[in-house]
Design a protein around this motif. Structure first.
Motif, PDB file in Angstrom:
ATOM      1  N   ASN A 167       1.940  -4.791  -3.627  1.00  0.00           N
ATOM      2  CA  ASN A 167       1.819  -4.253  -2.205  1.00  0.00           C
ATOM      3  C   ASN A 167       0.502  -4.809  -1.757  1.00  0.00           C
ATOM      4  O   ASN A 167      -0.166  -4.241  -0.719  1.00  0.00           O
ATOM      5  N   HIS A 168       0.156  -5.900  -2.405  1.00  0.00           N
ATOM      6  CA  HIS A 168      -1.276  -6.476  -1.863  1.00  0.00           C
ATOM      7  C   HIS A 168      -1.029  -7.436  -0.537  1.00  0.00           C
ATOM      8  O   HIS A 168      -0.058  -8.303  -0.691  1.00  0.00           O
ATOM      9  N   ASP A 169      -2.172  -7.537   0.194  1.00  0.00           N
ATOM     10  CA  ASP A 169      -2.011  -7.988   1.558  1.00  0.00           C
ATOM     11  C   ASP A 169      -2.318  -9.678   1.214  1.00  0.00           C
ATOM     12  O   ASP A 169      -1.835 -10.650   1.778  1.00  0.00           O
ATOM     13  N   ALA A 170      -3.626  -9.755   0.412  1.00  0.00           N
ATOM     14  CA  ALA A 170      -4.018 -11.340   0.259  1.00  0.00           C
ATOM     15  C   ALA A 170      -3.537 -11.801  -1.123  1.00  0.00           C
ATOM     16  O   ALA A 170      -3.527 -11.268  -2.124  1.00  0.00           O
ATOM     17  N   MET A 171      -3.242 -13.112  -0.874  1.00  0.00           N
ATOM     18  CA  MET A 171      -2.729 -13.984  -2.139  1.00  0.00           C
ATOM     19  C   MET A 171      -3.444 -15.216  -2.241  1.00  0.00           C
ATOM     20  O   MET A 171      -3.675 -15.836  -1.048  1.00  0.00           O
ATOM     21  N   TYR A 172      -3.554 -15.841  -3.377  1.00  0.00           N
ATOM     22  CA  TYR A 172      -4.437 -16.813  -3.541  1.00  0.00           C
ATOM     23  C   TYR A 172      -3.913 -17.852  -4.617  1.00  0.00           C
ATOM     24  O   TYR A 172      -3.482 -17.494  -5.696  1.00  0.00           O
ATOM     25  N   TRP A 173      -4.238 -19.023  -4.500  1.00  0.00           N
ATOM     26  CA  TRP A 173      -3.796 -20.306  -5.562  1.00  0.00           C
ATOM     27  C   TRP A 173      -5.112 -20.858  -5.956  1.00  0.00           C
ATOM     28  O   TRP A 173      -5.872 -21.351  -5.016  1.00  0.00           O
ATOM     29  N   TYR A 174      -5.256 -21.079  -7.170  1.00  0.00           N
ATOM     30  CA  TYR A 174      -6.406 -21.582  -7.807  1.00  0.00           C
ATOM     31  C   TYR A 174      -5.731 -22.905  -8.798  1.00  0.00           C
ATOM     32  O   TYR A 174      -4.798 -22.628  -9.543  1.00  0.00           O
ATOM     33  N   CYS A 219      -2.347 -17.996  -9.887  1.00  0.00           N
ATOM     34  CA  CYS A 219      -2.138 -17.204  -8.685  1.00  0.00           C
ATOM     35  C   CYS A 219      -2.737 -15.697  -8.696  1.00  0.00           C
ATOM     36  O   CYS A 219      -2.849 -15.257  -9.950  1.00  0.00           O
ATOM     37  N   ALA A 220      -3.428 -15.383  -7.502  1.00  0.00           N
ATOM     38  CA  ALA A 220      -4.034 -14.113  -7.434  1.00  0.00           C
ATOM     39  C   ALA A 220      -3.793 -13.636  -6.494  1.00  0.00           C
ATOM     40  O   ALA A 220      -3.522 -14.048  -5.580  1.00  0.00           O
ATOM     41  N   SER A 221      -3.905 -11.988  -6.473  1.00  0.00           N
ATOM     42  CA  SER A 221      -3.983 -11.195  -5.190  1.00  0.00           C
ATOM     43  C   SER A 221      -5.049 -10.102  -5.159  1.00  0.00           C
ATOM     44  O   SER A 221      -5.705 -10.010  -6.056  1.00  0.00           O
ATOM     45  N   ILE A 222      -5.295  -9.724  -4.040  1.00  0.00           N
ATOM     46  CA  ILE A 222      -6.270  -8.640  -4.008  1.00  0.00           C
ATOM     47  C   ILE A 222      -5.817  -7.424  -3.036  1.00  0.00           C
ATOM     48  O   ILE A 222      -5.113  -7.665  -2.319  1.00  0.00           O
ATOM     49  N   GLY A 223      -6.307  -6.185  -3.821  1.00  0.00           N
ATOM     50  CA  GLY A 223      -6.004  -4.976  -3.367  1.00  0.00           C
ATOM     51  C   GLY A 223      -6.879  -4.408  -2.032  1.00  0.00           C
ATOM     52  O   GLY A 223      -7.532  -5.213  -1.618  1.00  0.00           O
ATOM     53  N   THR A 224      -7.120  -3.419  -1.983  1.00  0.00           N
ATOM     54  CA  THR A 224      -7.758  -2.916  -0.921  1.00  0.00           C
ATOM     55  C   THR A 224      -9.169  -2.151  -1.466  1.00  0.00           C
ATOM     56  O   THR A 224      -9.769  -1.603  -0.796  1.00  0.00           O
ATOM     57  N   SER A 225      -9.251  -2.200  -2.787  1.00  0.00           N
ATOM     58  CA  SER A 225     -10.488  -1.048  -3.230  1.00  0.00           C
ATOM     59  C   SER A 225     -11.678  -2.182  -3.279  1.00  0.00           C
ATOM     60  O   SER A 225     -12.583  -2.190  -2.435  1.00  0.00           O
TER      61      SER A 225
END
Lengths: 112, 112
Positions: free
Chosen positions: B28-35, B91-97
């Motif tokens: 349920n993470h909002d932000a996602m990234y590709w490296y 691929c990565a995602s970020i939570g809100t903590s």
């Protein structure tokens, strides 16, 4: 631009202590992260610093000095499984969803 | 179990073909990234998305495309315009903590 520097390689022996340094020059600062990456695998999160000082988490500690643009990761009681690449990353500004800038990583080899 | 999945782990393609790498998260993470990661290099940001139906170019977006139609999914297409596509893609995602990034296991793409 953003510039993050860390040594390319380090070696140490089992049971020893090693310090991996990271210096950064970024347009802003909103947190510094350390990740561990074993060969062929994804990075895993180790530590986070946003205020000056030392954060300790078991055998690993991370230090930050914002005025000097400097951080280090301290690994104690080294084990063979600590052989990995250690990545320093800085979030330059914005919310916690902001992007990270990564250094090239420090390849640590632990010898028996 | 919550996490990020990438498939496949290894992918082989002929030069001139487009290929799409999958990234799915159930955190349920909002932000996602590709490296992209090349041997001896740090992580270089290709694209990122902080909300559905919106994404931004990273440092090396040329030759790549993405979509974010669902919160859980952020596929990356490596087009034939990408000159050196052989690499390890994360691929990565970020939570809100703390805003630390969680990484998927990666896809190793080889183009010959």
């Amino acid at each position: 631009g953003q510039n993050i520097d860390q040594p390319t390689e380090m070696t140490a022996t089992e049971g020893a202590i090693v310090q991996i340094n990271c210096t950064y020059q970024t347009s802003g600062f909103n947190g510094l992260f350390w990740y561990q990456q074993h060969a062929g695998e994804a990075p895993t999160f180790l530590s986070y610093n946003v205020l000056d000082g030392l954060e300790e988490k078991g055998r690993f500690s991370s230090f930050l000095s914002r005025s000097k643009g400097y951080s280090y990761l301290l690994l104690k009681e080294l084990q063979m499984k600590d052989s990995a690449s250690y990545l320093c990353a800085v979030r330059d500004r914005g919310s916690t969803l902001g992007r990270l800038y990564f250094g090239r990583g420090t390849q640590l080899t632990v010898w028996p | 179990d919550g996490g990020i999945t990438q498939s496949p782990k290894y992918l082989f393609r002929k030069e001139g073909q487009n290929v799409t790498l999958s990234c799915e998260q159930n955190l349920n993470h909002d932000a996602m990234y590709w490296y992209r990661q090349d041997p001896g290099q740090g992580l270089r940001l290709i694209y990122y998305s902080q909300i559905v139906n919106d994404f931004q170019k990273g440092d090396i977006a040329e030759g790549y495309s993405v979509s974010r139609e669902k919160k859980e999914s952020f596929p990356l297409t490596v087009t034939s315009a990408q000159k050196n596509p052989t690499a390890f893609y994360l691929c990565a995602s970020i939570g809100t903590s703390l805003g630390e990034q969680y990484f998927g296991p990666g896809t190793r793409l080889t183009v010959t």
